[in-house]
Design a protein around this motif. Structure first.
Motif, mmCIF file in Angstrom:
data_model
loop_
_atom_site.group_PDB
_atom_site.id
_atom_site.type_symbol
_atom_site.label_atom_id
_atom_site.label_comp_id
_atom_site.label_asym_id
_atom_site.label_seq_id
_atom_site.Cartn_x
_atom_site.Cartn_y
_atom_site.Cartn_z
ATOM 1 N N PHE A 35 -11.447 11.211 43.223
ATOM 2 C CA PHE A 35 -10.076 10.783 43.495
ATOM 3 C C PHE A 35 -9.262 10.645 42.229
ATOM 4 N N GLY A 66 -4.045 6.972 47.224
ATOM 5 C CA GLY A 66 -5.002 6.429 46.266
ATOM 6 C C GLY A 66 -4.267 5.511 45.296
ATOM 7 N N ARG A 97 -4.562 19.356 47.064
ATOM 8 C CA ARG A 97 -5.949 19.771 46.926
ATOM 9 C C ARG A 97 -6.174 20.991 47.805
ATOM 10 N N ARG A 155 -3.290 14.177 48.022
ATOM 11 C CA ARG A 155 -3.568 12.830 47.549
ATOM 12 C C ARG A 155 -2.237 12.286 47.044
ATOM 13 N N ALA A 205 -3.980 11.347 51.855
ATOM 14 C CA ALA A 205 -4.698 10.115 51.532
ATOM 15 C C ALA A 205 -4.037 9.417 50.346
ATOM 16 N N HIS A 227 -10.955 20.658 48.360
ATOM 17 C CA HIS A 227 -10.545 19.421 47.693
ATOM 18 C C HIS A 227 -10.421 19.577 46.175
#
Lengths: 376, 636
Positions: free
Chosen positions: A376, A207, A226, A256, A205, A230
């Protein structure tokens, strides 16, 4: 060497569009494309600009082909890359690595200025195609209404796919920013994000976080791993050398990725200015209804705002330096309604960006702790 | 700052224009613990007014709470961001900081001093243009000073600032300064640093940071910040040969095919002839663009390039100019910085990532390691964490590369552990070893299929793994007898027997165990080439090596048989009395006792010997082979 017809086809422009762009009939353009007639000399550069077909292909008799592989004067004379050009190149490189190596990548889109830049870079990285990943917005349902309107318009304009995720369980339990403080952020943002990533099965993901925002971010790698729950373990980060990113993960791990790691707040604003990137109008000063709440100036964005006793919403010229959930986002009084004025105000100001967010105030190590838990 | 501030308040557009044209300098600060690195960065941020009032208030409160500087501000607290760092007062991981002056924008990587965090220091250094090496004037040149200088030199940093710090504590003595500088130059002459500038300073007191200090009238040079604003870095040479590793093939529709990447060297423009490496195919550049067409692009830019012809080109290939073609090889001499708790073992296979290419690689020879204090070469069988060694590397397929000295992007690589997925090493390529080209494969007329066909069978390897005493050899013997009865041609490689002959030069260290398995894997492969069914009965404790053996054979011809016996049971059986000896400490590195056994995660056949007799276990294996069709004739 491809012929002119092929070049026109590859340019992706229709003959009608070209005709419009250069102010000639569609029939004339058709004759150029088929090689029946030459493109008039005074139109060559216009056609080049519009189609991207180099002038020496359009009229080889007029324009000598530049010597292949000779480094011409223009290249030598061009100034060094600026820091923005270098940052742009780095971010795009990171996004392409993820696209090439991740199984199910996603871009976290939070509608703010950093997300705006990240999205703009993604569009560049994969042009003329679209980014090969969807956007994900974790909606707490307390975002400014203008943010959601802007989000939907943007996604429509760019023709992208966006998934919205709302923690329905939190809604059912009536979790809200007024009564539940830190637990609200945890349930509606952190937990919701984790649930969304698990639900869709995203393994990587993007960010929009930057290293200049906060001290523990300054220590985080661009590719940040992570564990299956997470969690972030700051003590065992992988070495990250040159621009070689090791994207291999163990079972259950997710990554991330922060393509804007090396950008500063000023870089973000400057790039928005230079590239004319659309941003939510809330960043610009305007008269808006506000009250004083929790030591911050908070905008009354809808009827859910709990207006403290004895106060009435007042119209003030305000704007926002960061955007989040409206009851938790402090406004600043300002008259700045153009980008240069916003940048000017930011540079002359003496408080840092995250001060407008209630989340960081608790303790120096609060962000590190939140991130270990999956924020995040 | 003041002129800048004036422009900021009077003409913001002009200010932005000016700021946009700034170049970027990336530097690292390194040196030993307590030399004042974090303090120096805090000072640079403070003096260039990059600290906001609320941050400053928090800093003052934190400084008082920690009490390290009495009532004064502890700038280090600005930078040490992790809770563990603040508690221990040390830097663990690289912290990136940003500031700008009128002339330049800076990205600072503050790197840790402690030896166990060397890998984090290398992380910071790999992208830096300049290294600031701090020295405590009271302590002079230390081990870490030498280590970090060597590492900086190794990753290609040519500009060094020797910041001789804490001059306030030695009365700003010129003699002290000169002595330390002399010591350092003496050491640094063995490195490839080109531009070393020494500055006497006090980060805490602010001497020679932004302005020349009155306390060092004998110092003729510039203060630190002026030097950083003006130092010439090796700017990217646009006349260099073009290099672009292809990251991504952009194919949104039938009419468009572009190759995306970050240009590593030189420049490119429409019309240029480029070569796709390693295939060597040529074409002409038709377009260079990002979101619009560009007349040209230079090193440092991310672009998409389309070509005139439909040439075969995919991720991991490199687009290059034709004048100075990139080299291609599968054997290299390299320097490796080992960064993992598990030592590097020659022969073990790793993944190598170079540019956008990932291939299987193994170290074929560790020539020597380097003592970073003396730069002496020391013989060694393995590389432990934070050690640096000169090695030969062999890749499973040829890749395009440049020497690291020529280009960081096309000559620097990382090694990745195939099982833990950790980044275990960083490396730089020196040159290709020519051996690969000099040994040609002898083409065979009678091939492995023909040989197996003559015996009317399929050739494959049954690889028995498990603890000593698990029952591997017992079961393997029964299986081979059954195969023999079925008219199959087979052979057996037994761990103990092979160690008496072929591998009698090998011991039981991790490194020797890897080599042991490598040789047995190769022998098993040769025997399947001969058309035989090969039963291998080896403890083979490491997953990596079993994987390596597996990859020597075609898909489906390697069957891992895990003889799953708990340690307690095997030790109880102890048919050779080895566990007892190991427990008494008479055998070193005994699997299960003093050396690890990594159980297979996904074996083709798993047998629980606590629930099966050896005969039952063997029968299950024969059944499994029949189900897989491996016992039918070759033609079927």
């Amino acid at each position: 060497m491809a012929d002119l017809k092929t070049l026109f086809r590859r340019s992706g422009k229709r003959q009608r569009e070209i005709a419009e762009a250069v102010g000639r009939s569609e029939g004339a353009v058709s004759q150029w494309v088929n090689g029946d007639r030459e493109i008039p000399a005074d139109l060559v550069l216009k056609v080049e600009e519009f189609t991207g077909i180099p002038r020496h292909h359009l009229r080889p008799d007029l324009w000598e082909k530049t010597m292949p592989n000779a480094v011409d004067e223009a290249i030598l004379a061009a100034p060094d890359l600026t820091h923005l050009q270098r940052l742009e190149a780095e971010s795009i490189h990171i996004m392409r690595e993820v696209a090439a190596e991740a199984e199910r990548p996603v871009m976290l889109y939070s509608i703010g200025k950093d997300s705006a830049v990240m999205l703009h870079l993604a569009m560049k990285a994969f042009a003329p195609g679209k980014p090969p990943f969807p956007l994900l917005h974790v909606n707490t349902t307390w975002k400014f209404h203008e943010m959601i309107g802007f989000r939907d318009q943007r996604v429509k304009d760019l023709g992208l796919e966006l998934h919205e995720w709302i923690n329905q369980d939190g809604i059912a339990r009536g979790i809200n920013p007024f009564d539940h403080g830190g637990a609200y952020t945890d349930i509606m943002k952190t937990e919701a994000l984790k649930a969304a990533l698990d639900h869709f099965g995203y393994d990587v993901a993007f960010g929009g976080a930057r290293r200049d925002e906060e001290k523990s971010r300054a220590k985080e790698r661009i590719f940040s791993f992570r564990s299956p729950g997470h969690r972030w373990d700051p003590k065992s980060q992988r070495p990250e050398l040159w621009n070689l990113y090791n994207t291999r993960k163990n079972k259950g791990e997710t990554i991330r990725v922060f393509p804007l790691s090396n950008w500063t707040e000023l870089d973000i604003w400057q790039y928005i200015y230079k590239e004319s990137i659309p941003i939510v109008p809330l960043y610009y000063a305007a008269k808006r209804p506000v009250v004083e709440y929790n030591g911050m100036t908070v905008m009354v964005d809808d009827e859910r705002m709990r207006i403290p006793d004895g106060q009435k919403p007042e119209m003030k010229s305000i704007r926002f330096r960061t955007l989040g959930c409206y009851p938790l986002t402090g406004a600043v009084e300002s008259e700045a309604d153009t980008l240069p004025e916003i940048i000017q105000e930011m540079l002359l100001t003496t408080t840092s960006e995250r001060q407008g967010r209630a989340i960081d105030k608790d303790s120096a190590a609060s962000m590190e702790k939140k991130k270990q838990e999956g924020y995040f | 700052m003041d002129a800048q501030n004036d422009l900021l308040s009077t003409d913001i557009e002009a200010y932005l224009k000016q700021h946009e044209q700034k170049s970027l300098l990336r530097f690292i600060t390194c040196g030993s613990v307590d030399d004042g690195k974090s303090t120096l960065i805090g000072r640079l941020l403070y003096d260039s007014r990059m600290i906001f009032e609320d941050q400053l208030a928090a800093l003052e409160a934190d400084s008082k709470k920690m009490g390290t500087q009495g009532q004064n501000i502890d700038f280090a607290l600005l930078v040490d961001g992790l809770a563990a760092e603040r508690e221990q007062g040390i830097t663990i991981d690289v912290a990136y900081r940003f500031f700008a002056t009128e002339k330049r924008k800076f990205i600072v990587a503050d790197t840790p001093g402690h030896e166990q965090y060397t890998r984090n220091m290398v992380t910071g250094a790999s992208t830096a243009d300049v290294a600031i090496i701090l020295i405590d004037a009271r302590r002079g040149v230390l081990t870490q000073t030498r280590r970090h200088s060597y590492l900086a030199s190794l990753v290609g940093i040519r500009n060094v600032v020797l910041a001789i710090n804490k001059m306030d504590l030695v009365n700003y003595s010129q003699d002290v300064f000169n002595r330390i500088l002399g010591d350092y130059m003496n050491f640094a002459s063995g490195l490839s640093l080109e531009n070393i500038v020494a500055i006497p300073m006090s980060a805490l007191a602010g001497d020679n940071i932004t302005e020349k200090s009155g306390n060092t009238p004998w110092y003729m040079g510039q203060p630190l910040l002026s030097h950083l604003e003006t130092v010439e870095t090796k700017t990217v040479d646009r006349t260099a040969a073009f290099r672009m590793p292809v990251q991504w093939v952009n194919r949104p529709n039938q009419d468009f095919r572009g190759f995306s990447g970050l240009i590593a060297a030189g420049s490119v423009k429409p019309g240029d002839v480029v070569r796709v490496m390693p295939s060597g195919r040529e074409s002409q550049v038709s377009r260079v663009f990002l979101d619009g067409d560009m007349p040209f692009a230079v090193a440092g830019q991310s672009v998409t390039i389309s070509l005139e012809d439909e040439v075969d080109c995919s991720r991991g290939d490199v687009l290059t100019g034709v004048d100075d073609p990139i080299e291609v090889s599968d054997q290299f001499e390299v320097t490796i910085v080992w960064m993992n708790e598990t030592a590097m073992l020659p022969g073990r296979s790793y993944l190598l990532k170079l540019g956008a290419k990932t291939v299987v690689a193994s170290v074929t020879a560790l020539k020597h390691k380097v003592n970073v204090n003396t730069l002496e070469q020391v013989a060694s069988k393995q590389l432990a964490m934070n050690e640096i060694g000169l090695c030969n590397l062999s890749l499973a397929q040829p890749v395009a590369f440049d020497a690291y000295d020529k280009n960081r992007q096309t000559g620097g690589f990382i090694l990745i552990d195939r099982f833990t997925n950790e980044t275990v090493a960083a490396g730089t390529i020196h040159f290709a070893l020519r051996r690969a080209q000099n040994i040609h494969w002898q083409a065979m007329e009678v091939d492995r299929a023909a040989r197996a066909g003559q015996k009317d069978q399929k050739a494959f390897v049954l690889w028995f793994t498990g603890l000593s005493g698990a029952g591997k050899s017992t079961i393997a013997n029964i299986v081979e007898r059954r195969l023999f009865e079925l008219g199959k041609h087979s052979t057996m490689l037994d761990g103990d027997n092979v160690r008496h002959r072929l591998n009698r030069d090998l011991g039981f260290t991790d490194g020797d165990r890897v080599e042991n398995i490598r040789r047995v894997g190769e022998v098993a492969r040769l025997m399947t080439d001969a058309g035989l069914i090969v039963l291998v009965s080896f403890i083979s404790p490491f997953r990596s090596e079993r994987q390596m053996a597996r990859e020597l054979l075609p898909e489906g011809e390697f069957l891992e048989v895990f003889i799953d016996t708990p340690l307690a049971v095997a030790e109880e059986r102890d048919p050779k009395g080895l566990y007892k000896k190991a427990r008494r400490g008479e055998i070193k590195n005994f699997t299960g006792i003093s050396s690890p056994y990594e159980a297979p995660e996904d074996p083709e056949i798993r047998l629980d010997t606590t629930a099966l007799t050896p005969e039952q276990a063997a029968a299950q294996i024969i059944d499994a082979l029949e189900q897989r069709g491996l016992l039918r004739g070759a033609g079927l």
